[in-house]
Design a protein around this motif. Structure first.
Motif, mmCIF file in Angstrom:
data_model
loop_
_atom_site.group_PDB
_atom_site.id
_atom_site.type_symbol
_atom_site.label_atom_id
_atom_site.label_comp_id
_atom_site.label_asym_id
_atom_site.label_seq_id
_atom_site.Cartn_x
_atom_site.Cartn_y
_atom_site.Cartn_z
ATOM 1 N N MET A 173 10.426 16.599 -4.836
ATOM 2 C CA MET A 173 9.066 16.278 -4.434
ATOM 3 C C MET A 173 8.988 14.795 -4.101
ATOM 4 O O MET A 173 9.473 13.953 -4.843
ATOM 5 N N SER A 174 8.381 14.480 -2.970
ATOM 6 C CA SER A 174 8.274 13.079 -2.565
ATOM 7 C C SER A 174 7.316 12.323 -3.489
ATOM 8 O O SER A 174 6.463 12.912 -4.142
ATOM 9 N N VAL A 175 7.515 11.013 -3.512
ATOM 10 C CA VAL A 175 6.715 10.134 -4.355
ATOM 11 C C VAL A 175 6.120 9.045 -3.468
ATOM 12 O O VAL A 175 6.819 8.467 -2.628
ATOM 13 N N GLN A 176 4.835 8.789 -3.640
ATOM 14 C CA GLN A 176 4.168 7.729 -2.887
ATOM 15 C C GLN A 176 3.928 6.529 -3.791
ATOM 16 O O GLN A 176 3.741 6.664 -4.997
ATOM 17 N N PHE A 177 3.919 5.366 -3.147
ATOM 18 C CA PHE A 177 3.676 4.101 -3.821
ATOM 19 C C PHE A 177 2.641 3.334 -3.027
ATOM 20 O O PHE A 177 2.553 3.477 -1.813
ATOM 21 N N ILE A 178 1.888 2.520 -3.719
ATOM 22 C CA ILE A 178 0.979 1.611 -3.034
ATOM 23 C C ILE A 178 1.519 0.196 -3.242
ATOM 24 O O ILE A 178 1.872 -0.179 -4.360
ATOM 25 N N ALA A 179 1.642 -0.522 -2.148
ATOM 26 C CA ALA A 179 2.107 -1.910 -2.187
ATOM 27 C C ALA A 179 0.917 -2.815 -1.888
ATOM 28 O O ALA A 179 0.240 -2.638 -0.877
ATOM 29 N N LEU A 180 0.667 -3.745 -2.774
ATOM 30 C CA LEU A 180 -0.427 -4.710 -2.647
ATOM 31 C C LEU A 180 0.203 -6.091 -2.521
ATOM 32 O O LEU A 180 0.901 -6.540 -3.433
ATOM 33 N N ILE A 181 -0.033 -6.750 -1.403
ATOM 34 C CA ILE A 181 0.623 -8.031 -1.158
ATOM 35 C C ILE A 181 -0.417 -9.092 -0.813
ATOM 36 O O ILE A 181 -1.227 -8.911 0.096
ATOM 37 N N SER A 182 -0.396 -10.179 -1.569
ATOM 38 C CA SER A 182 -1.223 -11.354 -1.282
ATOM 39 C C SER A 182 -0.302 -12.398 -0.651
ATOM 40 O O SER A 182 0.642 -12.859 -1.288
ATOM 41 N N VAL A 183 -0.553 -12.716 0.590
ATOM 42 C CA VAL A 183 0.344 -13.575 1.375
ATOM 43 C C VAL A 183 -0.054 -15.041 1.215
ATOM 44 O O VAL A 183 -1.195 -15.412 1.448
ATOM 45 N N LYS A 184 0.912 -15.841 0.823
ATOM 46 C CA LYS A 184 0.725 -17.291 0.729
ATOM 47 C C LYS A 184 1.506 -18.012 1.833
ATOM 48 O O LYS A 184 1.174 -19.125 2.199
ATOM 49 N N HIS A 185 2.579 -17.364 2.317
ATOM 50 C CA HIS A 185 3.451 -17.951 3.334
ATOM 51 C C HIS A 185 3.644 -16.946 4.465
ATOM 52 O O HIS A 185 4.588 -16.142 4.444
ATOM 53 N N PRO A 186 2.765 -16.977 5.469
ATOM 54 C CA PRO A 186 2.822 -16.001 6.555
ATOM 55 C C PRO A 186 4.160 -15.969 7.305
ATOM 56 O O PRO A 186 4.584 -14.906 7.756
ATOM 57 N N ASP A 187 4.840 -17.107 7.420
ATOM 58 C CA ASP A 187 6.119 -17.130 8.116
ATOM 59 C C ASP A 187 7.143 -16.249 7.406
ATOM 60 O O ASP A 187 7.889 -15.504 8.046
ATOM 61 N N LYS A 188 7.174 -16.304 6.086
ATOM 62 C CA LYS A 188 8.097 -15.447 5.328
ATOM 63 C C LYS A 188 7.690 -13.981 5.423
ATOM 64 O O LYS A 188 8.544 -13.100 5.487
ATOM 65 N N MET A 189 6.388 -13.707 5.460
ATOM 66 C CA MET A 189 5.931 -12.328 5.608
ATOM 67 C C MET A 189 6.343 -11.780 6.971
ATOM 68 O O MET A 189 6.762 -10.626 7.081
ATOM 69 N N ASN A 190 6.273 -12.607 8.006
ATOM 70 C CA ASN A 190 6.703 -12.167 9.333
ATOM 71 C C ASN A 190 8.194 -11.848 9.351
ATOM 72 O O ASN A 190 8.618 -10.867 9.973
ATOM 73 N N GLU A 191 8.996 -12.657 8.653
ATOM 74 C CA GLU A 191 10.426 -12.375 8.535
ATOM 75 C C GLU A 191 10.649 -11.063 7.793
ATOM 76 O O GLU A 191 11.490 -10.254 8.188
ATOM 77 N N TYR A 192 9.891 -10.845 6.729
ATOM 78 C CA TYR A 192 10.013 -9.613 5.949
ATOM 79 C C TYR A 192 9.682 -8.392 6.801
ATOM 80 O O TYR A 192 10.387 -7.375 6.759
#
Length: 97
Positions: A1-20
Motif C-alpha cells: 500500500m502506498s504511503v503519502q507524506f506532507i512536506a512543509l518547507i519554509s524557505v530562507k535561501h531561495p537560490d538553494k531551493m531553486n537548486e533543490y
C-alpha cells in the motif's frame, strides 16, 4: 500500500531551493517516490501559525521506500540542499481505514 507524506518547507535561501528543485524529482524517483501535488505560496483557510512557503504531497510505494530515500547516502547532498534552503518538516499521513 502506498504511503503519502506532507512536506512543509519554509524557505530562507531561495537560490538553494531553486537548486533543490532541479534535482529533487530524480532523487525521489530513485526510490519510486513522486510528488502528487505541490503548492508554492499556500493559502491558509484556518489558523494563525506560521505558513510554510512550500507544501508538497509526496508518495512512495511503502514506508520502507520513503526511509530508503531519506537515508540514501548518495542523496545526502540533495537533502542538504533542501535543509540549507530553510527549514523542512516531512510527515507521514496515516492511511484512512
Amino acid at each position: 500500500m502506498s504511503v503519502q507524506f506532507i512536506a512543509l518547507i519554509s524557505v530562507k535561501h531561495p537560490d538553494k531551493m531553486n537548486e533543490y528543485k532541479k534535482v529533487s524529482s530524480d532523487a525521489l524517483a530513485k526510490h519510486q517516490g513522486k510528488v502528487l501535488a505541490g503548492l508554492p505560496a499556500p493559502e491558509a483557510l484556518e489558523g494563525d501559525g506560521e505558513i510554510p512557503d512550500v507544501i508538497a504531497i509526496l508518495e512512495f510505494p511503502s514506508i520502507d521506500h520513503a526511509r530508503a530515500w531519506r537515508q540514501d547516502p548518495d542523496l545526502a547532498p540533495v537533502h542538504a540542499l533542501r535543509n540549507g534552503a530553510g527549514s523542512s518538516t516531512i510527515l507521514a499521513l496515516p492511511a484512512l481505514k
